[in-house]
Design a protein around this motif. Sequence first.
Motif, PDB file in Angstrom:
ATOM      1  N   ALA A 424       0.265  -2.162   2.316  1.00 10.97           N
ATOM      2  CA  ALA A 424       0.549  -0.806   3.539  1.00 10.97           C
ATOM      3  C   ALA A 424      -0.252  -0.437   4.060  1.00 10.97           C
ATOM      4  O   ALA A 424      -0.582   0.265   5.397  1.00 10.97           O
ATOM      5  CB  ALA A 424       1.554  -0.066   2.585  1.00 10.97           C
ATOM      6  N   ARG A 425      -1.945  -0.526   3.426  1.00  9.27           N
ATOM      7  CA  ARG A 425      -2.931  -0.146   4.185  1.00  9.27           C
ATOM      8  C   ARG A 425      -3.261  -1.199   4.660  1.00  9.27           C
ATOM      9  O   ARG A 425      -4.673  -0.590   5.939  1.00  9.27           O
ATOM     10  CB  ARG A 425      -3.911  -0.424   2.533  1.00  9.27           C
ATOM     11  N   SER A 426      -3.572  -2.269   4.629  1.00  7.64           N
ATOM     12  CA  SER A 426      -3.725  -2.962   5.769  1.00  7.64           C
ATOM     13  C   SER A 426      -3.340  -3.147   6.756  1.00  7.64           C
ATOM     14  O   SER A 426      -3.674  -3.441   7.593  1.00  7.64           O
ATOM     15  CB  SER A 426      -3.952  -5.072   4.639  1.00  7.64           C
ATOM     16  N   MET A 427      -1.855  -2.442   6.732  1.00  7.18           N
ATOM     17  CA  MET A 427      -0.821  -2.402   8.131  1.00  7.18           C
ATOM     18  C   MET A 427      -1.171  -0.720   8.710  1.00  7.18           C
ATOM     19  O   MET A 427      -0.808  -0.368   9.829  1.00  7.18           O
ATOM     20  CB  MET A 427       0.560  -2.578   7.898  1.00  7.18           C
ATOM     21  N   GLY A 428      -2.317  -0.231   7.714  1.00  9.44           N
ATOM     22  CA  GLY A 428      -2.301   0.925   8.756  1.00  9.44           C
ATOM     23  C   GLY A 428      -1.263   2.325   8.364  1.00  9.44           C
ATOM     24  O   GLY A 428      -2.078   2.928   8.868  1.00  9.44           O
ATOM     25  N   VAL A 429      -0.776   1.731   7.629  1.00 11.41           N
ATOM     26  CA  VAL A 429       0.621   3.136   7.496  1.00 11.41           C
ATOM     27  C   VAL A 429      -0.413   3.646   6.767  1.00 11.41           C
ATOM     28  O   VAL A 429      -0.712   3.975   5.363  1.00 11.41           O
ATOM     29  CB  VAL A 429       1.492   2.226   7.123  1.00 11.41           C
ATOM     30  N   CYS A 430       0.110   5.394   7.001  1.00 11.72           N
ATOM     31  CA  CYS A 430       0.071   6.693   5.916  1.00 11.72           C
ATOM     32  C   CYS A 430       1.027   6.677   4.916  1.00 11.72           C
ATOM     33  O   CYS A 430       1.615   6.824   5.448  1.00 11.72           O
ATOM     34  CB  CYS A 430      -0.304   7.543   6.992  1.00 11.72           C
ATOM     35  N   LEU A 431       1.102   6.189   4.176  1.00 17.18           N
ATOM     36  CA  LEU A 431       1.286   7.217   2.531  1.00 17.18           C
ATOM     37  C   LEU A 431       1.190   8.160   2.344  1.00 17.18           C
ATOM     38  O   LEU A 431      -0.005   8.544   2.180  1.00 17.18           O
ATOM     39  CB  LEU A 431       1.300   6.365   1.792  1.00 17.18           C
ATOM     40  N   SER A 432       2.454   8.957   2.165  1.00 16.03           N
ATOM     41  CA  SER A 432       2.266  10.077   1.009  1.00 16.03           C
ATOM     42  C   SER A 432       2.474  10.149  -0.274  1.00 16.03           C
ATOM     43  O   SER A 432       2.182  11.165  -0.858  1.00 16.03           O
ATOM     44  CB  SER A 432       3.616  11.004   1.435  1.00 16.03           C
ATOM     45  N   ILE A 433       2.771   9.302  -0.875  1.00 16.39           N
ATOM     46  CA  ILE A 433       2.423   9.215  -2.118  1.00 16.39           C
ATOM     47  C   ILE A 433       0.503   8.939  -2.653  1.00 16.39           C
ATOM     48  O   ILE A 433       0.242   8.427  -1.831  1.00 16.39           O
ATOM     49  CB  ILE A 433       3.769   7.963  -2.772  1.00 16.39           C
ATOM     50  N   SER A 434       0.443   9.132  -4.064  1.00 15.66           N
ATOM     51  CA  SER A 434      -1.113   8.844  -4.629  1.00 15.66           C
ATOM     52  C   SER A 434      -1.203   8.033  -5.062  1.00 15.66           C
ATOM     53  O   SER A 434       0.541   7.428  -5.355  1.00 15.66           O
ATOM     54  CB  SER A 434      -1.579  10.067  -5.158  1.00 15.66           C
ATOM     55  N   SER A 435      -2.059   7.200  -5.139  1.00 14.96           N
ATOM     56  CA  SER A 435      -2.911   5.994  -5.766  1.00 14.96           C
ATOM     57  C   SER A 435      -2.428   6.404  -8.177  1.00 14.96           C
ATOM     58  O   SER A 435      -1.906   5.089  -8.155  1.00 14.96           O
ATOM     59  CB  SER A 435      -4.135   5.670  -5.668  1.00 14.96           C
ATOM     60  N   GLU A 436      -2.450   7.465  -7.821  1.00 20.42           N
ATOM     61  CA  GLU A 436      -2.346   7.404  -9.457  1.00 20.42           C
ATOM     62  C   GLU A 436      -0.865   7.115  -9.996  1.00 20.42           C
ATOM     63  O   GLU A 436      -0.664   6.061 -11.546  1.00 20.42           O
ATOM     64  CB  GLU A 436      -1.990   9.006  -9.930  1.00 20.42           C
TER      65      GLU A 436
END
Length: 479
Positions: A424-436
């Motif tokens: 998701a990060r490589s595709m530039g998708v904005c995520l609402s969840i935390s990396s925790e």
Amino acid sequence: MNDCRLLKMLIKLTNLIMRRTVPKKYDYLPYSTIQLQTTTAVEITEVCSLVSKGVGSLDDLELSLDNLNLPLASSLVRQVFESSCKSEAPTRRLLRFFSWSMENLESKLEDKDYNLAIQVFSERKDLKAVEILMSDLVKQARSLNSSTFSLVAETLVKHEKEDEALGIFKNLDKFNCPHDVITVTAIVNALCAKGHAKRAEGVFLHHKDKIAGSERLIYRSLIYGWSQQCNVKESRRILQEMKSAGFVPDIFCFNEFLRCLCERNLKSNPSVLLPEALNVLREMRSYGLGHSTTSYNIILSCLGKVRRVKESLQVLERMRKTGCFPDSVSYYLVARVLYLTGRFGKGNEIVNYVIEMGLVEDHKFFYNVIGILCGVERVNYAIEVFDKMKSKSLGGYGPVYDLLIPKLCRGGDFDKGRELWDEARSMGVCLSISSEVLDPLITKVFEPVRKEKKKVTLMESRLLRLELKERSRKSKKKK
């Protein structure tokens, strides 16, 4: 407090004197030229800024407006209410601005200004402001537009104030508004939209002479209103009255009646749901109305709620045979009931067929399927469907990643969760969840817990049977 009121009165008096006094350098100009002076765009922006973003109390707002010393006109009020203030300004500040305009305008406000303000407050759902302005409108002997009444009635009924809406309708003469086809249709539609069909029918019968030529629309609304209550008897009665009046029911009327019938049977007798629904479809055909996809989707939705797998598949096959081609919603409803009953192989077949045939127009179908699969704990199937979604390049992947990553991590598959996160990060998708959520020390893994069945020995089962026989023998003796 007294000093503040005194200062306010002095400012108003000064402004009044200044407005009535023409500077000497304009003495040679004709009177008409002076009257043509209008408020500039900069001044309008300044007023809007004061109303929407100003600080201080409502009294401070009035003092600030007095200090502007603007050439007031009703056009200024309309421009403010039609600007960004319409949606951005706090409704109480907007109301105070309108009240200030009523007090300070030399040329009185027009009827359309009152109607515009009432419409804005109705859209903003400020019922108190609507009540105040409606009262002012009556006091000023203004006229209420039919379109404004329609909006007010709809807003009041939506907020469970149908008595107030009917009260205004009954006293429309006080508002200089006629009981015509627009106002009668408006109150009937508003009441039926919230299921108040009986009261709406009373209005219809009392004002039937005023809506000649528009009865079809009223009948449609009444059928919808009774359907909201799942009242099959009354819905059928309205259908019959509609036919008797010379109006042929359209697909909307039959679909609402069909929805009403299916939801009633869903609660009382699911076994007759499909046979009675098919009877309605035959009735539609007798009136020359082709079966619509919406009609079948209503049936499929209700069948899915009671997990009728065989009947759902029959309806899908019937659609194909009658030439009413299923859409993505039809296939989703069938796949849903298959997944919920554990028939994952057949469900996957249907989903794959929909994707391969190009029946998916947007990402909503994928959202629904992935959500169901995650709900029944089949995340691996959900990931496969997600891969097919990405191959279609539909976009809107953020919500799916937000669902799948925590689901995988809580199931213990942190590696796959990390893989999707990086993707998701490589595709530039904005995520609402935390990396925790990717941290095993923070995310709690939920393991399925099965209830262990208590093992019953042969001796215990024999004793239980003997005890039951003894109880039945004693009960017979008592009789």
